[in-house]
Write an enzyme that holds these catalytic residues in place. Structure first.
Site, PDB file in Angstrom:
ATOM      1  N   ASP A  98       0.866  -1.287   0.094  1.00 37.68           N
ATOM      2  CA  ASP A  98      -0.036  -0.072   0.131  1.00 37.68           C
ATOM      3  C   ASP A  98       0.783   1.429   0.023  1.00 37.68           C
ATOM      4  O   ASP A  98       0.564   2.157  -0.675  1.00 37.68           O
ATOM      5  CB  ASP A  98      -0.958  -0.099   1.166  1.00 37.68           C
ATOM      6  CG  ASP A  98      -2.065  -0.983   0.990  1.00 37.68           C
ATOM      7  OD1 ASP A  98      -2.256  -1.641  -0.147  1.00 37.68           O
ATOM      8  OD2 ASP A  98      -2.446  -1.437   2.074  1.00 37.68           O
ATOM      9  N   GLU A 135     -17.571 -11.384  -1.730  1.00 41.73           N
ATOM     10  CA  GLU A 135     -16.081 -12.079  -1.282  1.00 41.73           C
ATOM     11  C   GLU A 135     -16.137 -13.471  -1.052  1.00 41.73           C
ATOM     12  O   GLU A 135     -17.032 -13.804  -0.022  1.00 41.73           O
ATOM     13  CB  GLU A 135     -15.485 -11.249  -0.208  1.00 41.73           C
ATOM     14  CG  GLU A 135     -14.096 -10.933   0.139  1.00 41.73           C
ATOM     15  CD  GLU A 135     -13.620  -9.968  -1.088  1.00 41.73           C
ATOM     16  OE1 GLU A 135     -14.317  -9.420  -1.763  1.00 41.73           O
ATOM     17  OE2 GLU A 135     -12.493  -9.813  -0.936  1.00 41.73           O
ATOM     18  N   LYS A 145     -14.495  -4.372   5.391  1.00 38.92           N
ATOM     19  CA  LYS A 145     -13.643  -4.999   4.326  1.00 38.92           C
ATOM     20  C   LYS A 145     -13.355  -6.329   4.615  1.00 38.92           C
ATOM     21  O   LYS A 145     -12.384  -6.436   5.458  1.00 38.92           O
ATOM     22  CB  LYS A 145     -12.699  -4.083   3.943  1.00 38.92           C
ATOM     23  CG  LYS A 145     -11.887  -4.254   2.391  1.00 38.92           C
ATOM     24  CD  LYS A 145     -10.948  -3.168   2.310  1.00 38.92           C
ATOM     25  CE  LYS A 145     -10.322  -3.361   0.694  1.00 38.92           C
ATOM     26  NZ  LYS A 145      -9.741  -4.385   0.423  1.00 38.92           N
ATOM     27  N   CYS A 152      17.769 -32.298  23.323  1.00 42.65           N
ATOM     28  CA  CYS A 152      17.135 -31.368  24.082  1.00 42.65           C
ATOM     29  C   CYS A 152      17.817 -29.999  24.386  1.00 42.65           C
ATOM     30  O   CYS A 152      18.716 -29.979  25.222  1.00 42.65           O
ATOM     31  CB  CYS A 152      15.999 -32.001  25.297  1.00 42.65           C
ATOM     32  SG  CYS A 152      15.291 -30.697  26.089  1.00 42.65           S
TER      33      CYS A 152
HETATM   34  S1  IVH Z   1     -16.923  -3.077  -2.824  1.00 39.50           S
HETATM   35  C1  IVH Z   1     -16.682  -0.706  -6.787  1.00 39.50           C
HETATM   36  N1  IVH Z   1     -17.179  -4.018  -0.443  1.00 39.50           N
HETATM   37  O1  IVH Z   1     -12.002  -5.164  -1.843  1.00 39.50           O
HETATM   38  C2  IVH Z   1     -16.814  -1.244  -5.127  1.00 39.50           C
HETATM   39  N2  IVH Z   1     -15.376  -4.483  -1.807  1.00 39.50           N
HETATM   40  O2  IVH Z   1     -10.152  -3.098  -3.027  1.00 39.50           O
HETATM   41  C3  IVH Z   1     -15.925  -2.650  -5.529  1.00 39.50           C
HETATM   42  N3  IVH Z   1     -13.806  -6.017  -0.562  1.00 39.50           N
HETATM   43  O3  IVH Z   1     -12.158  -5.758  -5.074  1.00 39.50           O
HETATM   44  C4  IVH Z   1     -15.991  -3.259  -4.199  1.00 39.50           C
HETATM   45  N4  IVH Z   1     -14.813  -6.207   1.125  1.00 39.50           N
HETATM   46  O4  IVH Z   1     -12.397  -7.677  -3.250  1.00 39.50           O
HETATM   47  C5  IVH Z   1     -16.500  -3.896  -1.568  1.00 39.50           C
HETATM   48  N5  IVH Z   1     -17.538  -4.814   1.702  1.00 39.50           N
HETATM   49  C6  IVH Z   1     -16.747  -4.782   0.750  1.00 39.50           C
HETATM   50  C7  IVH Z   1     -15.805  -5.540   0.535  1.00 39.50           C
HETATM   51  C8  IVH Z   1     -14.821  -5.205  -0.587  1.00 39.50           C
HETATM   52  C9  IVH Z   1     -13.803  -6.576   0.474  1.00 39.50           C
HETATM   53  C10 IVH Z   1     -12.790  -6.228  -1.509  1.00 39.50           C
HETATM   54  C11 IVH Z   1     -13.197  -6.489  -2.805  1.00 39.50           C
HETATM   55  C12 IVH Z   1     -12.788  -5.454  -3.579  1.00 39.50           C
HETATM   56  C13 IVH Z   1     -11.576  -4.838  -3.027  1.00 39.50           C
HETATM   57  C14 IVH Z   1     -11.364  -3.411  -3.581  1.00 39.50           C
END
Ligand code: IVH
Length: 690
Positions: free
Chosen positions: A40, A177, A119, A411
């Protein structure tokens, strides 16, 4: 170009090359070489340079593309609607700036309404349904083209093959996911270690690696789950808001993570973030941040998207669970049963908000498999209350003088012989209780809360007692009252502490056979097995005389447990110890009498969660009474939750429990449990229940 520009240009080129390389490792090979946090940071730096030099932004820059190119082994599918990625936010100020941008973009005076969701750290997938029937599943790939994984996804029980209820459009694409719950991940890795196979680096890799199997029978064995979090193609009416969409999906039988909430403005987003961060360690799956999404779908349209990310959503990351650090040395720890565990001594590093200096390497076979050497830069991972572990080596950073870790031939504590048992991975010191390390661990286990529960006898005190020669084994603990003066003279141990210690030892004489059996630390005999054995035979005498076949007649006792137990009862050193324990006066631990059969602590070692309001008692009172039955009362539902007590207006915890198949008791059933000290049978409603 002046010199500064030139330098910047070189840096940008380097960053792009690095990011591409790491994308390949992460998405194509499931073998990340750097921690997510480090990735990141590189990504954020490239974004900064490109903001400063907009002319340098090229279509093939990693900032303009989503994740990984699709691999070649799978059928490629073009997404009808691009699967976008998310911008990352790190600081509260970033969230404020994001919210301000959206308010301005929408020309809105009041607060923007968001849905905040966890997330999930898994693999993004698209599920296409036609006439409610799962037609096709695909990975995100590069956002435009992904890989078809329909048959793999069909093996995931949580993904409906057929939508339930009614009202779904003729064609609809659910996005979400696929993830591996922490418990499944841990169990899988434990099995992999037993088989001497390479474990998954983390749950995300577990999910990705499992979906990437051409042989779907392999995918089917993997503990995978699914949560929906959005939509793609949609031929039919859409709801007005994301919140309603989530409710629709839920009603159609598509699992939705129950932790989402509707919030207002940056303050609402941040409050949700704080709240989820507090729960993070108790959640049964890995969450690496929060996603904020504009709730109103019409507003999303107005805001639009950039090439890689939408303007209407962003991810607010938590502190990373994996970081890189230097491996300074490898020590060897000897456990209670003699197992030798290599432990990495690390240059201090903060991981997920906690500083760590040690991490387990599990066993010497795994150490060799991962090719870990002293002086290496290693990735370490810490999740929940799990012991931190070394995940992998950053090979590109290996110094020339990195040193191999020798496999111990003796040991490290007692110098005795070690052996690798047939068909097992672990190396073991064979000295048993003559090895000081095993002696200490055996005492620690004997006095533990779930065993004989000797309050106040911690590791430091045990070490002190061993060092002073006051105890050699657990039988000696019961003779300590004869050495009152020597105890009181020990450093740090005043009269009061001695009184407390002796009282705790005295109290332990009241424990019943089930706990005593567990406390002895017999291999393969855990808490539940010990209790089953005690209940079945009722006395030590009966147990000792039982044949292996008779032992196998007990619930959850197979050949391995029966053999270990039978051997334990015949080993000469154990017989001597048991003889000395038999000389301790006024003990109750040789019997399992009716009063402690069921009425004792039916919830011993179990985690119980309370939710909603109870009519007959306060929450405090309910908590205390449940603890009286041996329960640990926790604030949130997780995979460890054994029972949920749901009063009136139970809220989201009830949904979470249901989603995990946790047993739920209503107030009537709780009262039955408290009165009769036995769990009511399923379906048997207590007074006033229903
Ligand atoms: S929304 C345009 N919601 O994060 C919006 N993504 O960095 C697209 N991810 O590809 C994704 N939890 O694999 C969304 N609650 C969540 C998520 C989520 C995990 C992942 C997903 C996405 C990536 C984006």
């Amino acid at each position: 170009m002046n010199a500064a520009d030139q330098e910047a240009w070189q840096r940008v080129q380097w960053l792009r090359q690095e990011l591409r390389r790491h994308n390949e490792k992460y998405f194509q090979q499931d073998a990340p070489e750097i921690a997510d946090g480090a990735y990141d940071r590189l990504f954020a730096e490239l974004l900064q340079w490109e903001a400063r030099y907009p002319l340098w932004v090229s279509e093939d820059s990693p900032t303009q593309r989503v994740g990984g190119r699709p691999g070649s082994r799978f059928v490629q599918v073009r997404h009808g609607v691009a699967m976008l990625s998310l911008d990352n936010l790190f600081q509260p100020e970033d969230v404020a700036a994001f919210d301000r941008r959206l308010r301005e973009g929408l020309g809105q005076v009041g607060e923007v309404g968001y849905v905040a969701e966890p997330k999930l750290d898994g693999v993004a997938v698209s599920l296409l349904y036609r006439a409610g029937c799962l037609l096709r599943a695909a990975t995100r790939g590069d956002g435009q083209v992904g890989e078809e994984i329909t048959e793999q996804v069909r093996t995931i029980a949580a993904v409906p093959q057929q939508l339930q209820g009614s009202g779904w459009p003729e064609l609809c694409e659910v996005r979400g996911e696929v993830y591996m719950p922490l418990a499944g991940f841990a169990a899988w890795n434990e099995q992999a270690r037993v088989r001497g196979e390479r474990p998954f680096a983390n749950p995300r890799n577990g999910a990705a690696g499992s979906l990437r199997q051409l042989d779907v029978s392999i995918t089917a064995e993997r503990p995978l789950q699914f949560f929906a979090h959005g939509y793609g193609q949609w031929q039919g009416a859409l709801p007005e808001s994301h919140a309603v969409l989530l409710q629709w999906l839920q009603a159609w039988g598509v699992p939705v993570c129950p932790l989402w909430r509707r919030v207002e403005g940056a303050a609402g987003c941040l409050a949700f973030y704080e709240d989820l961060q507090r729960q993070r360690d108790d959640l049964p799956y890995e969450v690496d941040g929060v996603v904020y999404k504009v709730d109103c779908l019409a507003d999303r349209e107005r805001l639009g998207a950039l090439s890689r990310t939408p303007r209407w959503a962003a991810a607010h990351k938590f502190a990373a669970r994996e970081e890189a650090t230097l491996l300074l040395a490898v020590d060897v720890q000897v456990g209670r049963t003699g197992v030798l565990t290599p432990v990495a001594r690390l240059q201090a590093v903060r991981v997920g908000g906690v500083t760590i200096t040690n991490a387990t390497l599990h066993n010497f076979q795994e150490l060799a498999l991962k090719d870990v050497r002293i002086g290496d830069t290693v990735l370490v991972r810490r999740a929940g209350d799990v012991i931190p572990e070394v995940v992998s080596v950053v090979l590109s950073a290996r110094p020339e003088n990195a040193a191999m870790v020798p496999v111990p031939e003796r040991c490290p504590v007692c110098g005795g012989a070690v052996q690798q048992e047939e068909g097992k991975v672990a190396l073991r010191c064979l000295a048993g209780l003559t090895c000081p390390a095993q002696r200490k661990e055996a005492i620690k286990h004997f006095v533990a809360r779930r065993a004989m529960d000797m309050d106040g006898l911690g590791e430091r005190l045990i070490e002190l007692l061993l060092r002073e020669g006051l105890v050699q084994d657990v039988a000696d603990l019961f003779a300590l009252s004869q050495h009152r003066d020597r105890l009181a003279a020990l450093e740090r141990l005043g009269d009061k502490s001695v009184d407390n210690l002796l009282a705790a030892i005295e109290a332990a004489k009241q424990r019943h056979l089930g706990r005593f059996l567990f406390a002895l630390g017999i291999r393969e005999v855990g808490e539940a097995t010990a209790l089953n054995l005690a209940r079945h035979f009722g006395s030590w005498q009966a147990l000792q005389q039982a044949s292996q076949e008779e032992l196998q007649g007990v619930a959850e006792v197979g050949t391995v447990v029966a053999e270990q137990f039978w051997q334990f009862c015949r080993e000469p050193n154990n017989l001597l110890l048991l003889q000395r324990l038999q000389q301790v006066e006024n003990t109750r631990w040789w019997q399992m009498v009716a009063e402690n059969m069921e009425g004792d602590r039916p919830l011993a070692g179990k985690t119980v969660v309370l939710t909603g309001t109870l009519a007959s008692m306060t929450r405090q009172e309910a908590k205390a009474r449940l603890e009286g039955l041996g329960a640990r009362v926790s604030g949130s539902v997780s995979d460890r939750t054994f029972l949920l007590i749901a009063g009136a207006a139970p809220g989201s915890k009830r949904q979470q429990a249901e989603a995990r198949g946790v047993r739920i008791l209503d107030e009537g059933e709780l009262l039955t449990l408290l009165q009769q000290k036995v769990l009511p049978a399923v379906g048997e409603s207590g007074a006033g229940g229903g």
